[in-house]
Design a protein around this motif. Structure first.
Motif, PDB file in Angstrom:
ATOM      1  N   LYS A   1      12.786 -11.888   7.009  1.00 39.53           N
ATOM      2  CA  LYS A   1      14.099 -12.145   7.561  1.00 39.53           C
ATOM      3  C   LYS A   1      14.271 -10.502   8.650  1.00 39.53           C
ATOM      4  O   LYS A   1      14.576 -10.820   9.895  1.00 39.53           O
ATOM      5  N   ALA A   2      14.279  -9.864   8.136  1.00 36.98           N
ATOM      6  CA  ALA A   2      14.491  -8.194   7.864  1.00 36.98           C
ATOM      7  C   ALA A   2      13.453  -8.198   9.164  1.00 36.98           C
ATOM      8  O   ALA A   2      13.802  -7.772  10.753  1.00 36.98           O
ATOM      9  N   ILE A   3      12.407  -8.044   9.267  1.00 31.42           N
ATOM     10  CA  ILE A   3      11.383  -7.674  10.100  1.00 31.42           C
ATOM     11  C   ILE A   3      11.594  -8.669  11.358  1.00 31.42           C
ATOM     12  O   ILE A   3      11.248  -7.757  12.189  1.00 31.42           O
TER      13      ILE A   3
ATOM     14  N   HIS B   1       8.106   4.024  17.417  1.00 33.09           N
ATOM     15  CA  HIS B   1       7.214   3.672  16.573  1.00 33.09           C
ATOM     16  C   HIS B   1       8.140   2.907  15.164  1.00 33.09           C
ATOM     17  O   HIS B   1       9.087   2.950  15.556  1.00 33.09           O
ATOM     18  N   PRO B   2       6.634   2.399  14.248  1.00 33.32           N
ATOM     19  CA  PRO B   2       7.072   2.140  13.053  1.00 33.32           C
ATOM     20  C   PRO B   2       9.062   2.987  12.379  1.00 33.32           C
ATOM     21  O   PRO B   2       8.462   4.100  12.220  1.00 33.32           O
TER      22      PRO B   2
ATOM     23  N   PRO C   1       7.170  -0.426   6.634  1.00 38.85           N
ATOM     24  CA  PRO C   1       7.930  -0.488   8.026  1.00 38.85           C
ATOM     25  C   PRO C   1       8.905  -1.134   8.336  1.00 38.85           C
ATOM     26  O   PRO C   1       8.809  -2.898   7.923  1.00 38.85           O
ATOM     27  N   VAL C   2       9.990  -1.641   8.642  1.00 38.08           N
ATOM     28  CA  VAL C   2      10.591  -2.543   9.113  1.00 38.08           C
ATOM     29  C   VAL C   2      12.250  -2.053  10.448  1.00 38.08           C
ATOM     30  O   VAL C   2      12.870  -1.835  10.324  1.00 38.08           O
ATOM     31  N   GLY C   3      11.493  -2.456  11.713  1.00 34.04           N
ATOM     32  CA  GLY C   3      11.680  -2.738  12.819  1.00 34.04           C
ATOM     33  C   GLY C   3      11.687  -0.658  13.680  1.00 34.04           C
ATOM     34  O   GLY C   3      10.164  -0.428  13.175  1.00 34.04           O
ATOM     35  N   PHE C   4      12.014  -0.647  14.818  1.00 32.93           N
ATOM     36  CA  PHE C   4      10.802   0.223  15.471  1.00 32.93           C
ATOM     37  C   PHE C   4      12.617   1.675  15.539  1.00 32.93           C
ATOM     38  O   PHE C   4      13.360   0.844  16.040  1.00 32.93           O
ATOM     39  N   ALA C   5      11.463   2.784  16.060  1.00 33.91           N
ATOM     40  CA  ALA C   5      12.647   3.694  16.685  1.00 33.91           C
ATOM     41  C   ALA C   5      11.815   5.056  17.315  1.00 33.91           C
ATOM     42  O   ALA C   5      10.864   4.815  17.237  1.00 33.91           O
ATOM     43  N   ALA C   6      12.794   5.193  18.514  1.00 32.78           N
ATOM     44  CA  ALA C   6      12.228   6.582  19.218  1.00 32.78           C
ATOM     45  C   ALA C   6      11.234   7.290  18.451  1.00 32.78           C
ATOM     46  O   ALA C   6      12.114   8.282  17.609  1.00 32.78           O
TER      47      ALA C   6
ATOM     48  N   PRO D   1       0.272  -0.922  -0.407  1.00 34.91           N
ATOM     49  CA  PRO D   1       0.354   0.107   0.104  1.00 34.91           C
ATOM     50  C   PRO D   1       1.184   1.563  -0.265  1.00 34.91           C
ATOM     51  O   PRO D   1       0.149   2.502  -0.273  1.00 34.91           O
ATOM     52  N   CYS D   2       2.267   1.504  -0.417  1.00 34.54           N
ATOM     53  CA  CYS D   2       2.823   1.816   0.082  1.00 34.54           C
ATOM     54  C   CYS D   2       4.129   1.709  -1.098  1.00 34.54           C
ATOM     55  O   CYS D   2       4.143   1.474  -1.688  1.00 34.54           O
ATOM     56  N   SER D   3       4.886   2.946  -1.669  1.00 33.73           N
ATOM     57  CA  SER D   3       6.146   2.730  -1.738  1.00 33.73           C
ATOM     58  C   SER D   3       7.275   2.381  -1.513  1.00 33.73           C
ATOM     59  O   SER D   3       6.962   2.220  -0.320  1.00 33.73           O
ATOM     60  N   LYS D   4       8.061   1.400  -1.379  1.00 29.77           N
ATOM     61  CA  LYS D   4       8.718   0.014  -1.308  1.00 29.77           C
ATOM     62  C   LYS D   4       9.714   1.033   0.278  1.00 29.77           C
ATOM     63  O   LYS D   4      10.826   0.207   1.224  1.00 29.77           O
TER      64      LYS D   4
END
Length: 257
Positions: free
Chosen positions: A251-253, A42-43, A29-34, A22-25
């Motif tokens: 794998k990345a997620i 957050h993603p 979202p992959v992982g989280f950050a403050a 549903p978005c540009s690749k």
């Protein structure tokens, strides 16, 4: 550290390997950050990792080269101030492969040092670009390729290296190869920027007639043939993962949860 370091990120692809999403690749979202305001996790979108790598290496300006319609990328990142960067957005004009996308920035990067990476490739170490720039300073190379050990050469441009690290040959996604390193990131100086600009002009008519797309590795290989010095830096303890396929995205997620 060299002055006037500029980052280039090709983001003109259609993301067909992951479609439909549903978005540009680049914004997957992959992982989280403050969160920048309240600090809670957050993603974190995949291309932010590359932007942070470039910022750490001293790049003040980074250009995304987009395909028309991928307006969600500038809408998400804006001017880049939240990452300590000045972001610019250029529109791809010639659909003959990633080098032609990069050449849209020619008027903005002439005479400057370039750091380059793909927005859907995650890699370590965090100072990888700084190490590439140091290698270029020490060797006076026109291009330095950041290389990683690869288990499936058919997914990568693999490199044949001399003992002193000089790149002798680049082989694009061979079905089988005894070579163990593929390149994923790079830095280059003004001489390669000029070479690429002229080379692409020479190749455009043939590509238009054949419908074939050119890769960055092919342009670097042409530069080697013309006598430009291309060096390598192998990150044996680093990691590299192309998340542009569903299998590697999983794998990345999993690794970044």
């Amino acid at each position: 550290m060299p002055a006037d370091i500029v980052g280039l990120i090709p983001a003109a692809g259609q993301g067909s390997r992951l479609a439909p999403i549903p978005c540009s690749k680049e914004l997957f979202p992959v992982g989280f950050a403050a969160h920048p305001e309240h600090g809670a996790p957050h993603p974190k979108v995949v291309s932010q990792y590359l932007l942070e790598h470039m910022q750490r290496a001293g790049a003040a300006q980074v250009y995304f080269i987009l395909r028309k319609g991928k307006w969600d990328i500038p809408d998400y990142f804006g001017d880049g101030s939240q990452l300590g960067l000045q972001l610019g957005y250029l529109i791809m004009q010639r659909p003959y492969g990633t080098p032609y996308s990069l050449d849209q920035s020619y008027g903005f990067v002439q005479g400057k040092q370039v750091v380059f990476g793909f927005p859907d490739i995650l890699f370590t170490p965090e100072d990888a670009f700084a190490q590439l720039l140091q290698q270029q300073s020490e060797t006076q190379a026109d291009v330095v390729l950041g290389c990683f050990k690869v288990t499936d050469p058919s997914k990568w441009d693999v490199v044949d290296l001399a003992e002193n690290g000089q790149v002798k040959h680049i082989i694009r996604k061979p079905a089988h190869s005894a070579l163990i390193y593929g390149w994923a990131i790079a830095c280059w100086g003004p001489r390669f920027t000029e070479f690429m600009h002229l080379y692409l002009q020479q190749e455009e008519a043939e590509l238009y007639a054949s419908g074939r797309e050119l890769s960055v590795g092919e342009v670097v290989q042409a530069a080697i043939k013309e006598g430009l010095l291309v060096q390598s830096l192998c990150f044996d303890s680093g990691s590299c993962l192309d998340v542009g396929t569903p299998e590697d995205l999983r794998k990345a997620i999993k690794s970044l949860i």
